[in-house]
Motif scaffolding. Structure first.
Motif, PDB file in Angstrom:
ATOM      1  N   PHE C  29       0.836  -1.203   0.000  1.00  0.00           N
ATOM      2  CA  PHE C  29       0.000   0.000   0.000  1.00  0.00           C
ATOM      3  C   PHE C  29       0.874   1.257   0.000  1.00  0.00           C
ATOM      4  O   PHE C  29       0.623   2.210  -0.737  1.00  0.00           O
ATOM      5  CB  PHE C  29      -0.897   0.029   1.238  1.00  0.00           C
ATOM      6  N   ALA C  30       1.902   1.245   0.835  1.00  0.00           N
ATOM      7  CA  ALA C  30       2.756   2.428   0.958  1.00  0.00           C
ATOM      8  C   ALA C  30       3.523   2.686  -0.333  1.00  0.00           C
ATOM      9  O   ALA C  30       3.695   3.823  -0.762  1.00  0.00           O
ATOM     10  CB  ALA C  30       3.725   2.262   2.118  1.00  0.00           C
ATOM     11  N   ALA C  31       3.934   1.593  -0.963  1.00  0.00           N
ATOM     12  CA  ALA C  31       4.775   1.745  -2.164  1.00  0.00           C
ATOM     13  C   ALA C  31       3.958   2.172  -3.373  1.00  0.00           C
ATOM     14  O   ALA C  31       4.413   2.950  -4.202  1.00  0.00           O
ATOM     15  CB  ALA C  31       5.509   0.443  -2.456  1.00  0.00           C
ATOM     16  N   GLN C  32       2.746   1.654  -3.492  1.00  0.00           N
ATOM     17  CA  GLN C  32       1.999   1.848  -4.732  1.00  0.00           C
ATOM     18  C   GLN C  32       0.732   2.669  -4.563  1.00  0.00           C
ATOM     19  O   GLN C  32       0.094   3.020  -5.555  1.00  0.00           O
ATOM     20  CB  GLN C  32       1.635   0.485  -5.332  1.00  0.00           C
ATOM     21  N   LEU C  68      -4.242   0.945   9.674  1.00  0.00           N
ATOM     22  CA  LEU C  68      -4.275   2.320  10.171  1.00  0.00           C
ATOM     23  C   LEU C  68      -4.682   2.384  11.637  1.00  0.00           C
ATOM     24  O   LEU C  68      -4.103   3.139  12.423  1.00  0.00           O
ATOM     25  CB  LEU C  68      -5.239   3.159   9.321  1.00  0.00           C
ATOM     26  N   SER C  69      -5.661   1.604  12.024  1.00  0.00           N
ATOM     27  CA  SER C  69      -6.139   1.716  13.406  1.00  0.00           C
ATOM     28  C   SER C  69      -5.104   1.160  14.383  1.00  0.00           C
ATOM     29  O   SER C  69      -4.911   1.708  15.474  1.00  0.00           O
ATOM     30  CB  SER C  69      -7.490   1.019  13.573  1.00  0.00           C
ATOM     31  N   THR C  70      -4.416   0.107  13.963  1.00  0.00           N
ATOM     32  CA  THR C  70      -3.356  -0.412  14.827  1.00  0.00           C
ATOM     33  C   THR C  70      -2.279   0.647  15.050  1.00  0.00           C
ATOM     34  O   THR C  70      -1.836   0.890  16.164  1.00  0.00           O
ATOM     35  CB  THR C  70      -2.717  -1.656  14.179  1.00  0.00           C
ATOM     36  N   ALA C 112       3.087   6.318   6.055  1.00  0.00           N
ATOM     37  CA  ALA C 112       3.067   6.762   4.661  1.00  0.00           C
ATOM     38  C   ALA C 112       1.663   6.622   4.073  1.00  0.00           C
ATOM     39  O   ALA C 112       1.176   7.507   3.362  1.00  0.00           O
ATOM     40  CB  ALA C 112       4.073   5.957   3.839  1.00  0.00           C
ATOM     41  N   ILE C 113       1.021   5.508   4.382  1.00  0.00           N
ATOM     42  CA  ILE C 113      -0.347   5.304   3.905  1.00  0.00           C
ATOM     43  C   ILE C 113      -1.259   6.380   4.484  1.00  0.00           C
ATOM     44  O   ILE C 113      -2.052   7.000   3.776  1.00  0.00           O
ATOM     45  CB  ILE C 113      -0.866   3.910   4.320  1.00  0.00           C
ATOM     46  N   TYR C 114      -1.129   6.589   5.776  1.00  0.00           N
ATOM     47  CA  TYR C 114      -1.944   7.589   6.453  1.00  0.00           C
ATOM     48  C   TYR C 114      -1.800   8.945   5.771  1.00  0.00           C
ATOM     49  O   TYR C 114      -2.782   9.633   5.509  1.00  0.00           O
ATOM     50  CB  TYR C 114      -1.521   7.675   7.916  1.00  0.00           C
ATOM     51  N   GLN C 115      -0.575   9.315   5.463  1.00  0.00           N
ATOM     52  CA  GLN C 115      -0.320  10.596   4.813  1.00  0.00           C
ATOM     53  C   GLN C 115      -1.020  10.706   3.467  1.00  0.00           C
ATOM     54  O   GLN C 115      -1.612  11.711   3.135  1.00  0.00           O
ATOM     55  CB  GLN C 115       1.184  10.745   4.556  1.00  0.00           C
ATOM     56  N   LYS C 116      -0.907   9.633   2.723  1.00  0.00           N
ATOM     57  CA  LYS C 116      -1.387   9.703   1.343  1.00  0.00           C
ATOM     58  C   LYS C 116      -2.898   9.522   1.250  1.00  0.00           C
ATOM     59  O   LYS C 116      -3.546  10.114   0.396  1.00  0.00           O
ATOM     60  CB  LYS C 116      -0.690   8.632   0.489  1.00  0.00           C
ATOM     61  N   GLU C 117      -3.461   8.672   2.115  1.00  0.00           N
ATOM     62  CA  GLU C 117      -4.843   8.262   1.878  1.00  0.00           C
ATOM     63  C   GLU C 117      -5.864   8.875   2.816  1.00  0.00           C
ATOM     64  O   GLU C 117      -7.057   8.833   2.515  1.00  0.00           O
ATOM     65  CB  GLU C 117      -4.955   6.732   1.960  1.00  0.00           C
ATOM     66  N   SER C 118      -5.393   9.435   3.959  1.00  0.00           N
ATOM     67  CA  SER C 118      -6.393   9.775   4.971  1.00  0.00           C
ATOM     68  C   SER C 118      -7.423  10.780   4.461  1.00  0.00           C
ATOM     69  O   SER C 118      -8.582  10.697   4.823  1.00  0.00           O
ATOM     70  CB  SER C 118      -5.726  10.266   6.256  1.00  0.00           C
ATOM     71  N   ARG C 119      -6.982  11.694   3.592  1.00  0.00           N
ATOM     72  CA  ARG C 119      -7.942  12.708   3.160  1.00  0.00           C
ATOM     73  C   ARG C 119      -9.201  12.101   2.536  1.00  0.00           C
ATOM     74  O   ARG C 119     -10.314  12.399   2.949  1.00  0.00           O
ATOM     75  CB  ARG C 119      -7.309  13.707   2.188  1.00  0.00           C
ATOM     76  N   VAL C 171       7.070  16.883  10.295  1.00  0.00           N
ATOM     77  CA  VAL C 171       7.302  15.636  11.001  1.00  0.00           C
ATOM     78  C   VAL C 171       6.847  14.439  10.170  1.00  0.00           C
ATOM     79  O   VAL C 171       7.621  13.517   9.905  1.00  0.00           O
ATOM     80  CB  VAL C 171       6.558  15.632  12.351  1.00  0.00           C
ATOM     81  N   TRP C 172       5.602  14.485   9.747  1.00  0.00           N
ATOM     82  CA  TRP C 172       5.035  13.273   9.159  1.00  0.00           C
ATOM     83  C   TRP C 172       5.526  12.978   7.755  1.00  0.00           C
ATOM     84  O   TRP C 172       5.584  11.833   7.327  1.00  0.00           O
ATOM     85  CB  TRP C 172       3.512  13.334   9.187  1.00  0.00           C
ATOM     86  N   VAL C 173       5.820  14.030   7.028  1.00  0.00           N
ATOM     87  CA  VAL C 173       6.250  13.819   5.655  1.00  0.00           C
ATOM     88  C   VAL C 173       7.573  13.048   5.625  1.00  0.00           C
ATOM     89  O   VAL C 173       7.932  12.439   4.607  1.00  0.00           O
ATOM     90  CB  VAL C 173       6.351  15.179   4.929  1.00  0.00           C
ATOM     91  N   ALA C 174       8.271  13.054   6.748  1.00  0.00           N
ATOM     92  CA  ALA C 174       9.525  12.296   6.815  1.00  0.00           C
ATOM     93  C   ALA C 174       9.302  10.819   6.502  1.00  0.00           C
ATOM     94  O   ALA C 174      10.207  10.127   6.027  1.00  0.00           O
ATOM     95  CB  ALA C 174      10.161  12.457   8.187  1.00  0.00           C
ATOM     96  N   ALA C 175       8.085  10.345   6.738  1.00  0.00           N
ATOM     97  CA  ALA C 175       7.803   8.933   6.462  1.00  0.00           C
ATOM     98  C   ALA C 175       7.996   8.594   4.997  1.00  0.00           C
ATOM     99  O   ALA C 175       8.185   7.432   4.630  1.00  0.00           O
ATOM    100  CB  ALA C 175       6.381   8.580   6.895  1.00  0.00           C
TER     101      ALA C 175
END
Lengths: 205, 205, 205, 205
Positions: C29-32, C68-70, C112-119, C171-175
């Motif tokens: 998920f994070a990669a693609q 994500l919840s974990t 990384a997933i959280y950053q990209k997908e949460s919106r 901070v988070w974008v560092a992921a």
DNA sequence: CATGAATGAGACTTCATTCAT
DNA sequence: TATGAATGAAGTCTCATTCAT
């Protein structure tokens, strides 16, 4: 006395332009197949935009229709003249073959299209005349062959229906490789073909 | 020693199902033409949904590819055996013709597709092997005819290239009307055909 | 006391296997990207077939949910400990930043997933907890910054909301580039980052 | 001197309509993500049917391509002007940051898309220019920071590569929350951001 | 006569998901 | 637990056709 029917052309004027466009379309149909030919390809080849073709024609199908029916009309004009001439079986076959190669010379694209597409076209009501033509075709060729066998000018030991199919197909498939203006005239090709079919390629016979 | 190439099949196992589906597809392609055949029609004929075909095959094109290459592989197996047998020109032609009708008997649909579609397919890199096959084909037939003329067993007064085309077309076009299990066996058709081409249909010769 | 909810896992047993599979899924998920990741890709990476994943999970979405919840559960465990410690504003910021980089170290893919997908995920009822988390997040950071301005330890001339956004994002974008086990430990990165944000990169200050 | 390449647009004329549609598409891509955006959603937003988009563009991907390359072309025009101005390191950073926020103001959607999608896009040959841009980017920023450290205007105790990443990311992530026409002008945001990064948020320094 | 733009049906294909084995 | 095969919805794209200008 047309073998087919009247076309409801989208608009009347400038029949030469119409013919030009149909020739263009026929070339593309023959080269790529009817289904694989998009209206846009035809328009490109004609130097216009796809939509513009609809000023001249009702639909892509009606272009195909007009191409095929024009060809068949002319073909039957020639065939009918031969059949009405009262020739013997061998001479009739010779005349039909020669006439056929002349048609291929004049309507190469239309013949190629006819070969490739007529089978699935016959299902459409609009193209029923293809089946009619096919029937008259069989009558003319098969009848002549049978008459020749009866007269003793053609061999009796060959399956006449099989022979008919061989002859019919071989003549028309020539449209797939024939190039007008090439090394051989239609008459020369007809002569070679007839020589092969009538006398065989083996020496001695 | 394959005439073509390995297929990258979407999935390896259950080759019988795969072959079943390809046979179904080949019938539909042959009947309606490749372009006019929708994936849904194939799926209908196979009793499944359109999308399900993609579990077995990468694409509609890859089905066509596999149908044609399988056929050509088998054809060349037969041809190569004939050509390696060291027969005389007349016997070679007889064997090639007989082998051809046997292939038509076994792969009727594939042959019909090959006839109708190979021309525009050769443009695609994936189908380059069709052109290769075409070339080897010409070598085999034309070479044999030329050898026959040189040996004096075939007539020298016919254009050998023209003759090659007629002979080639006549054989393969039979796929368009041949029905396996019909009145004539492939061997019987071959015999009639050879008799006609070698000795002519006219009485006296 | 979970920040989220119970998962209805398709089947109970072997929680280590479950975690393994989720880690694998998270990497993909994070990669693609979530949408671009097919269930088949996850299965490939896990060495099984796509259908087999459904023995372990209800759906692709529930995998994402659990990932994500974990992550958020663990994140808030850490954050809550910091916030409950009664530190001053500067020390709180330092502790939150350090904790954040530790989470990135442990849950890189999830972050990384959280950053990209949460919106776009927040629209789905199932993912409402993302918005809740976002809110608590803002409370914690913005509140601390405001307290720091009030206490005179942070500059009063900066727009605190704007500052909050910059700090949070940085901070988070560092992921997106952090690789666990790389040159810098999370603590080292936190130190550099805090030094920059608190004191600036310019000499003199 | 374009940073990218010429687009082969499906049709040349009416560039305003083209731009309108691209702006619409960019908004939807930015809001929902490229993969999650269906062509139908773009068409809906543009008030047309999905198929109609293909009169203007070759594919969904080519829309994305044109959005990104247009943005990068304009960005590099601005950056190149800054880099050619012969400023000192601190002034260069200030000018680059300000220019960046101006680009975000003008191309918010494109920047947001670039942030979210560029990573997996760089694999596609068509989007190689993204990697090129990335490289020139690093050169410009990292080079300036290093020059600043050498000149003694930036702190020598910070990892310059880490600093580069922080600065780069924070600037661009702003596209995810920035709304043109909001409370802060791009220049104001740049000023606040620069103040934080250069001098820190802590009082005293 | 021709263009430019759009329509709408339908094509091929992908993919999450199911289920018997 | 996992496989193999299939489903069905949805997605991208193509194309014949229309029509105002």
């Amino acid at each position: 006395m047309s073998a087919t029917k009247k076309k409801n052309q989208a608009n009347a004027p400038a029949p030469e332009r119409r013919r030009e466009l149909l020739d263009t379309a026929a070339e593309v149909f023959a080269a790529q197949g009817y289904n694989a030919t998009t209206v846009r390809k035809i328009a490109d080849a004609a130097g216009m935009l796809a939509g513009s073709l609809y000023y001249h024609f009702d639909s892509k199908e009606s272009m195909l229709d007009e191409i095929l029916s024009t060809f068949l009309d002319e073909l039957w004009e020639g065939y009918d003249a031969v059949l009405a001439a009262g020739l013997g079986p061998r001479e009739t076959i010779e005349a039909l073959v020669t006439e056929s190669f002349r048609e291929i010379d004049r309507h190469r694209a239309a013949v190629a299209i006819y070969q490739k597409e007529s089978r699935h076209l016959t299902d459409l009501p609009r193209f029923h005349y293809l089946a009619d033509s096919q029937r008259r075709f069989e009558e003319a060729w098969l009848g002549t062959l049978e008459r020749g066998v009866a007269d003793g000018v053609f061999r009796a030991d060959l399956d006449v229906r099989l022979t008919y199919r061989f002859v019919r197909d071989t003549v028309w498939v020539a449209a797939s490789w024939y190039r007008p203006g090439g090394r051989h005239s239609p008459e020369e090709i007809a002569r070679q073909y007839l020589s092969m079919v009538l006398d065989g390629i083996a020496v001695g016979g």
